[in-house]
Motif scaffolding. Structure first.
Motif, PDB file in Angstrom:
ATOM      1  N   ARG B 460       0.822  -1.209   0.000  1.00  0.00           N
ATOM      2  CA  ARG B 460       0.000   0.000   0.000  1.00  0.00           C
ATOM      3  C   ARG B 460       0.855   1.257   0.000  1.00  0.00           C
ATOM      4  NH1 ARG B 460      -2.972   0.041   4.717  1.00  0.00           N
ATOM      5  NH2 ARG B 460      -2.380  -2.091   5.231  1.00  0.00           N
ATOM      6  N   ALA B 461       1.947   1.224   0.764  1.00  0.00           N
ATOM      7  CA  ALA B 461       2.834   2.391   0.783  1.00  0.00           C
ATOM      8  C   ALA B 461       3.444   2.619  -0.601  1.00  0.00           C
ATOM      9  CB  ALA B 461       3.929   2.193   1.826  1.00  0.00           C
ATOM     10  N   LEU B 462       3.856   1.538  -1.249  1.00  0.00           N
ATOM     11  CA  LEU B 462       4.458   1.682  -2.583  1.00  0.00           C
ATOM     12  C   LEU B 462       3.459   2.242  -3.582  1.00  0.00           C
ATOM     13  CD1 LEU B 462       6.587  -1.577  -2.933  1.00  0.00           C
ATOM     14  CD2 LEU B 462       7.411   0.755  -2.668  1.00  0.00           C
ATOM     15  N   LEU B 463       2.192   1.845  -3.456  1.00  0.00           N
ATOM     16  CA  LEU B 463       1.186   2.337  -4.401  1.00  0.00           C
ATOM     17  C   LEU B 463       0.783   3.774  -4.071  1.00  0.00           C
ATOM     18  CD1 LEU B 463      -1.154  -0.760  -4.814  1.00  0.00           C
ATOM     19  CD2 LEU B 463       0.553   0.098  -6.404  1.00  0.00           C
ATOM     20  N   ALA B 464       0.717   4.108  -2.788  1.00  0.00           N
ATOM     21  CA  ALA B 464       0.269   5.447  -2.416  1.00  0.00           C
ATOM     22  C   ALA B 464       1.325   6.500  -2.744  1.00  0.00           C
ATOM     23  CB  ALA B 464      -0.067   5.492  -0.925  1.00  0.00           C
ATOM     24  N   GLN B 465       2.589   6.159  -2.605  1.00  0.00           N
ATOM     25  CA  GLN B 465       3.675   7.088  -2.950  1.00  0.00           C
ATOM     26  C   GLN B 465       4.572   6.416  -3.985  1.00  0.00           C
ATOM     27  OE1 GLN B 465       3.946  10.093  -2.370  1.00  0.00           O
ATOM     28  NE2 GLN B 465       2.637  10.511  -0.621  1.00  0.00           N
ATOM     29  N   PRO B 466       4.144   6.381  -5.238  1.00  0.00           N
ATOM     30  CA  PRO B 466       4.876   5.574  -6.220  1.00  0.00           C
ATOM     31  C   PRO B 466       6.140   6.231  -6.780  1.00  0.00           C
ATOM     32  CG  PRO B 466       2.970   6.571  -7.246  1.00  0.00           C
ATOM     33  CD  PRO B 466       2.961   7.009  -5.810  1.00  0.00           C
ATOM     34  N   ALA B 467       6.365   7.514  -6.489  1.00  0.00           N
ATOM     35  CA  ALA B 467       7.435   8.238  -7.182  1.00  0.00           C
ATOM     36  C   ALA B 467       8.783   7.553  -7.032  1.00  0.00           C
ATOM     37  CB  ALA B 467       7.518   9.672  -6.657  1.00  0.00           C
ATOM     38  N   ALA B 468       9.042   6.965  -5.853  1.00  0.00           N
ATOM     39  CA  ALA B 468      10.367   6.407  -5.595  1.00  0.00           C
ATOM     40  C   ALA B 468      10.710   5.271  -6.551  1.00  0.00           C
ATOM     41  CB  ALA B 468      10.464   5.922  -4.148  1.00  0.00           C
ATOM     42  N   TRP B 469       9.706   4.605  -7.120  1.00  0.00           N
ATOM     43  CA  TRP B 469      10.056   3.574  -8.103  1.00  0.00           C
ATOM     44  C   TRP B 469       9.633   3.937  -9.524  1.00  0.00           C
ATOM     45  CZ3 TRP B 469       5.665   1.100 -10.135  1.00  0.00           C
ATOM     46  CH2 TRP B 469       4.475   1.233  -9.383  1.00  0.00           C
ATOM     47  N   THR B 470       8.589   4.780  -9.699  1.00  0.00           N
ATOM     48  CA  THR B 470       8.201   5.103 -11.084  1.00  0.00           C
ATOM     49  C   THR B 470       9.214   6.030 -11.749  1.00  0.00           C
ATOM     50  OG1 THR B 470       6.784   6.867 -10.256  1.00  0.00           O
ATOM     51  CG2 THR B 470       5.734   4.786 -10.758  1.00  0.00           C
ATOM     52  N   ILE B 471       9.770   6.982 -11.011  1.00  0.00           N
ATOM     53  CA  ILE B 471      10.718   7.913 -11.639  1.00  0.00           C
ATOM     54  C   ILE B 471      11.992   7.173 -12.074  1.00  0.00           C
ATOM     55  CG2 ILE B 471      12.097   9.995 -11.300  1.00  0.00           C
ATOM     56  CD1 ILE B 471       9.928  10.964  -9.377  1.00  0.00           C
ATOM     57  N   PRO B 472      12.611   6.349 -11.192  1.00  0.00           N
ATOM     58  CA  PRO B 472      13.782   5.600 -11.663  1.00  0.00           C
ATOM     59  C   PRO B 472      13.463   4.680 -12.842  1.00  0.00           C
ATOM     60  CG  PRO B 472      13.670   5.549  -9.281  1.00  0.00           C
ATOM     61  CD  PRO B 472      12.414   6.193  -9.748  1.00  0.00           C
ATOM     62  N   LEU B 473      12.299   4.010 -12.808  1.00  0.00           N
ATOM     63  CA  LEU B 473      11.971   3.111 -13.912  1.00  0.00           C
ATOM     64  C   LEU B 473      11.784   3.891 -15.213  1.00  0.00           C
ATOM     65  CD1 LEU B 473       9.555   0.425 -12.407  1.00  0.00           C
ATOM     66  CD2 LEU B 473      11.834   0.108 -13.367  1.00  0.00           C
ATOM     67  N   ALA B 474      11.105   5.035 -15.133  1.00  0.00           N
ATOM     68  CA  ALA B 474      10.908   5.837 -16.339  1.00  0.00           C
ATOM     69  C   ALA B 474      12.255   6.316 -16.880  1.00  0.00           C
ATOM     70  CB  ALA B 474      10.003   7.030 -16.028  1.00  0.00           C
ATOM     71  N   THR B 475      13.129   6.775 -15.979  1.00  0.00           N
ATOM     72  CA  THR B 475      14.443   7.252 -16.411  1.00  0.00           C
ATOM     73  C   THR B 475      15.245   6.119 -17.040  1.00  0.00           C
ATOM     74  OG1 THR B 475      14.340   8.718 -14.509  1.00  0.00           O
ATOM     75  CG2 THR B 475      16.440   8.563 -15.643  1.00  0.00           C
ATOM     76  N   ALA B 476      15.223   4.937 -16.390  1.00  0.00           N
ATOM     77  CA  ALA B 476      15.964   3.799 -16.933  1.00  0.00           C
ATOM     78  C   ALA B 476      15.438   3.428 -18.316  1.00  0.00           C
ATOM     79  CB  ALA B 476      15.840   2.609 -15.982  1.00  0.00           C
ATOM     80  N   THR B 477      14.115   3.499 -18.495  1.00  0.00           N
ATOM     81  CA  THR B 477      13.546   3.184 -19.797  1.00  0.00           C
ATOM     82  C   THR B 477      14.055   4.155 -20.860  1.00  0.00           C
ATOM     83  OG1 THR B 477      11.561   2.507 -18.626  1.00  0.00           O
ATOM     84  CG2 THR B 477      11.383   2.771 -21.004  1.00  0.00           C
ATOM     85  N   VAL B 478      14.045   5.438 -20.526  1.00  0.00           N
ATOM     86  CA  VAL B 478      14.536   6.433 -21.487  1.00  0.00           C
ATOM     87  C   VAL B 478      15.974   6.093 -21.893  1.00  0.00           C
ATOM     88  CG1 VAL B 478      15.096   8.859 -21.843  1.00  0.00           C
ATOM     89  CG2 VAL B 478      13.071   8.248 -20.540  1.00  0.00           C
ATOM     90  N   VAL B 479      16.813   5.821 -20.899  1.00  0.00           N
ATOM     91  CA  VAL B 479      18.233   5.613 -21.182  1.00  0.00           C
ATOM     92  C   VAL B 479      18.444   4.332 -21.984  1.00  0.00           C
ATOM     93  CG1 VAL B 479      20.464   5.177 -20.109  1.00  0.00           C
ATOM     94  CG2 VAL B 479      18.957   6.930 -19.169  1.00  0.00           C
ATOM     95  N   VAL B 480      17.824   3.232 -21.538  1.00  0.00           N
ATOM     96  CA  VAL B 480      18.054   1.952 -22.211  1.00  0.00           C
ATOM     97  C   VAL B 480      17.537   1.998 -23.643  1.00  0.00           C
ATOM     98  CG1 VAL B 480      17.372  -0.469 -22.219  1.00  0.00           C
ATOM     99  CG2 VAL B 480      18.089   0.621 -20.085  1.00  0.00           C
ATOM    100  N   VAL B 481      16.320   2.476 -23.834  1.00  0.00           N
ATOM    101  CA  VAL B 481      15.765   2.505 -25.190  1.00  0.00           C
ATOM    102  C   VAL B 481      16.581   3.446 -26.079  1.00  0.00           C
ATOM    103  CG1 VAL B 481      13.725   3.064 -26.561  1.00  0.00           C
ATOM    104  CG2 VAL B 481      13.470   1.878 -24.388  1.00  0.00           C
TER     105      VAL B 481
END
Lengths: 172, 508
Positions: B460-481
């Protein structure tokens, strides 16, 4: 440039305060920014010859679009990469030290129970730190960055002008 | 609270806004005037205008409401908003001014030379902008029902009408004057009541001069203070607020009104000072609210506490006048933020769909107000600060990685940018929707709360405050692709980056 952005021809003249950005100030105040000395390359200069006047001001844009095809002078683009790296380093250094200060403040106010006993004007000290303590830090980092970033740019202007000059490549 | 005075206050504010707006109409003549005030706005005016549109209903009303409701954790929001502006200064203020683009999609298009990337960016900018306007309209509904016996929609519709009229009439130039004016209205409307309220607490209006007494340990308990901090939720929220500002459409469009990159930086420093002062004033009102109005500490009511404080503490007509001033300031907050957003959004819509004429800008302004209005009328207001905070989380996941990498990383490609924006926005939206569905279905209230229901607290904590994992994942996607993109970065990348980072006078 196929971007829909406007051509920068409509840029207004520099405001007067920029006139104080004398390149010599940049050199005098700070050590050289680039870690290794630039190779002395004769380049095709697109600037008017600096002559005896201030080279940075002599190079001010006078209605020339910046994106014309022949603007890639190698000496200046070497310095350009240096400028980009310097600005990025500066930004990262600021953000890392800012986060360190924030972490320190947060730890202090949350993990030292004794501070709860210190009550100022009816409010426990940790609450006051949380409500007011971070803003001075933020503003201080903003001021430091703005000054340092402007200095990087002045230094770049001095170096790039030196590199693009006719004979005296490089800073003195 | 009496009805007449607050309504007079709002009427005066609207009159002044209209006058300044129509003065702006007389000087707005060209398309460039409409979009970016012809880039000749003075730094102090521009800084006041930026602050005027940045300080929304979230911090004018919501901050003290949340301090009252849940304690010191509310202070993270203004701290994060101000620190977010610091990041804007550190990484994007100067370069984006020099990019010469009008809007975020313009910037992405010019940087990546890709129409697809532009369209995806435009869609995200519109979503973010609309989500941000909705809490402003909710705030207007909340305030209007607190001061007058009218249904809540009157406030939302009233704000929407004024905003679309002013924006359509005057474009960015008049909006700049309007917002600079509204910044000072907002600051005065909180500072003056604060001074008098503090005097009242000190006993200035009591016959005997006795100060209000209270027990600090009860009013400011340890658990509601910084001592009760949840490390993950705090870190994730701060990350989102820090990076989210960079991805807000109305923040970036403002830099285009500075004459050059250096003045964009100086303007931003002034903005930092202005918003910091405002947040400190607003935070103080939150502290006062905990002392004098604990009975208002209920969800849905707490956000009106700023309107209540003056009449509770300052006797007679003085209190009534102060309350009217606060109401006018609140409407300045709704108007300032909404009109800034609508300018930014109308710029995007009219350029993407209609080729950027003045006429299409006007129609786009009307459309960009009606859509969030419809949304505001069918949804139930949540806490104002947290609604605005959610928009920051989404912006930080969806747009900020691409903007930051676009300014600083020459390897960024169009495919990388599109992939990152899609991944970031989809992950973040899914997490936030799932979180609100969980809360609504009664699986436990607080994000870091008890283990009621089937889901562990961590999820629930991860879903309520998702920034800590969505921002790194989005950044990693940009870089890898981007790295795996065989087409590589656009040919003009080096020249474009040079344009972003080299001081203007060196560009000949």
């Amino acid at each position: 440039m196929t971007g829909p952005g406007p051509s920068p021809d409509d840029r207004p003249p520099r405001p007067p305060d920029r006139a104080s950005d004398h390149p010599a100030d940049g050199r005098a105040h700070a050590p050289a920014p680039t870690p290794r000395p630039a190779p002395r390359v004769r380049v095709r200069s697109t600037d008017p010859p600096p002559g005896g006047t201030d080279p940075a001001r002599a190079a001010a844009p006078s209605g020339t679009p910046p994106d014309r095809p022949d603007d890639a002078d190698d000496g200046a683009s070497h310095y350009t990469r240096g400028l980009v790296r310097a600005q990025l380093r500066l930004g990262l250094a600021c953000v890392v030290s800012f986060l360190a200060v924030v972490a320190l403040l947060t730890l202090t106010m949350s993990a030292v129970p004794a501070l709860d006993q210190v009550v100022v004007l009816g409010v426990p000290l940790p609450w006051l730190v949380h409500a007011y303590g971070f803003y001075p830090v933020i503003v201080a980092f903003g001021v430091v960055f703005a000054v340092a970033a402007a200095r990087n740019e002045r230094r770049y202007a001095a170096l790039a002008d030196g590199a693009a000059g006719p004979d005296d490549g490089g800073a003195p | 609270m009496s009805t007449a005075l607050p309504l007079v206050g709002v009427a005066l504010l609207l009159l002044a806004t209209g006058l300044i707006g129509f003065y702006g109409l007389r000087v707005s003549r060209t398309t460039s005037d409409f979009f970016v005030a012809s880039r000749t706005v003075r730094p102090v005016w521009n800084a006041a205008a930026i602050s005027g549109e940045y300080l929304s209903a979230g911090t004018f009303l919501g901050l003290s409401g949340l301090v009252l409701l849940s304690g010191a954790e509310a202070f993270w929001f203004p701290v994060g908003y101000a620190a977010g502006y610091l990041l804007v200064l550190l990484f994007v203020a100067g370069p984006l001014r020099r990019s010469g683009a009008y809007t975020i999609p313009d910037f992405v298009h010019a940087r990546l030379d890709s129409v697809v990337a532009r369209r995806v960016t435009s869609v995200l900018v519109l979503v973010i902008g609309w989500l941000y306007v909705v809490p402003q309209l909710h705030g207007a509904a909340l305030v209007i029902t607190a001061v007058a016996p009218v249904p809540p929609w009157v406030g939302s519709v009233g704000i929407a009408v004024v905003v679309s009229a002013v924006v359509a009439a005057g474009g960015m130039r008049s909006i700049t004057f309007v917002q600079a004016f509204q910044f000072w209205v907002k600051l005065t409307a909180l500072t003056l009541p604060l001074v008098l309220v503090l005097m009242a607490l000190g006993g200035a209006f009591e016959p005997g001069g006795a100060a209000v007494t209270f027990d600090p340990a009860t009013v400011f308990p340890h658990d509601a203070g910084p001592g009760g901090l949840d490390a993950y939720a705090t870190a994730s929220l701060l990350l989102a607020l820090l990076l989210g500002t960079t991805g807000l459409p109305h923040v970036l469009v403002r830099f285009y009104t500075s004459p050059d990159g250096g003045s964009a930086r100086r303007t931003t420093v002034v903005v930092l000072v202005m918003i910091s002062v405002f947040y400190m004033v607003s935070s103080t009102l939150g502290l006062v609210a905990r002392v004098v109005a604990p009975d208002l500490a209920r969800p849905g009511v707490a956000d009106t506490v700023v309107l209540e404080l003056p009449t509770r503490l300052v006797p007679g007509v003085g209190g009534q006048l102060l309350a009217a001033l606060v109401v006018a300031g609140a409407f300045a907050a709704f108007l300032g933020t909404s009109s800034g957003l609508v300018v930014a959004l109308a710029g995007v819509v009219s350029q993407d769909l209609f080729g950027g004429t003045v006429r299409s800008f006007r129609w786009s302004a009307v459309a960009c107000t009606l859509i969030p209005l419809a949304f505001a009328l069918v949804t139930i207001p949540q806490g104002l600060v947290t609604s605005v905070g959610t928009v920051f989380v989404f912006a930080a996941s969806a747009l900020s990685p691409v903007i930051l990498l676009g300014v600083w990383w020459r390897g960024l490609t169009a495919r990388g940018a599109v992939a990152g924006m899609v991944v970031g926005s989809v992950l973040c939206a899914t997490a936030l929707l799932a979180s609100s569905a969980i809360v609504a279905s009664g699986y436990g209230a607080g994000p870091a709360g008890e283990t009621a229901g089937g889901l562990p607290g961590v999820v629930r904590a991860l879903l309520a405050q998702p920034a800590a994992w969505t921002i790194p994942l989005a950044t990693a996607t940009v870089v890898v692709v981007s790295l795996r993109d065989r087409h590589g970065p656009p040919l003009r990348t080096d020249r474009f980056l040079r344009r972003l980072h080299v001081p203007e006078r060196r560009r000949s």
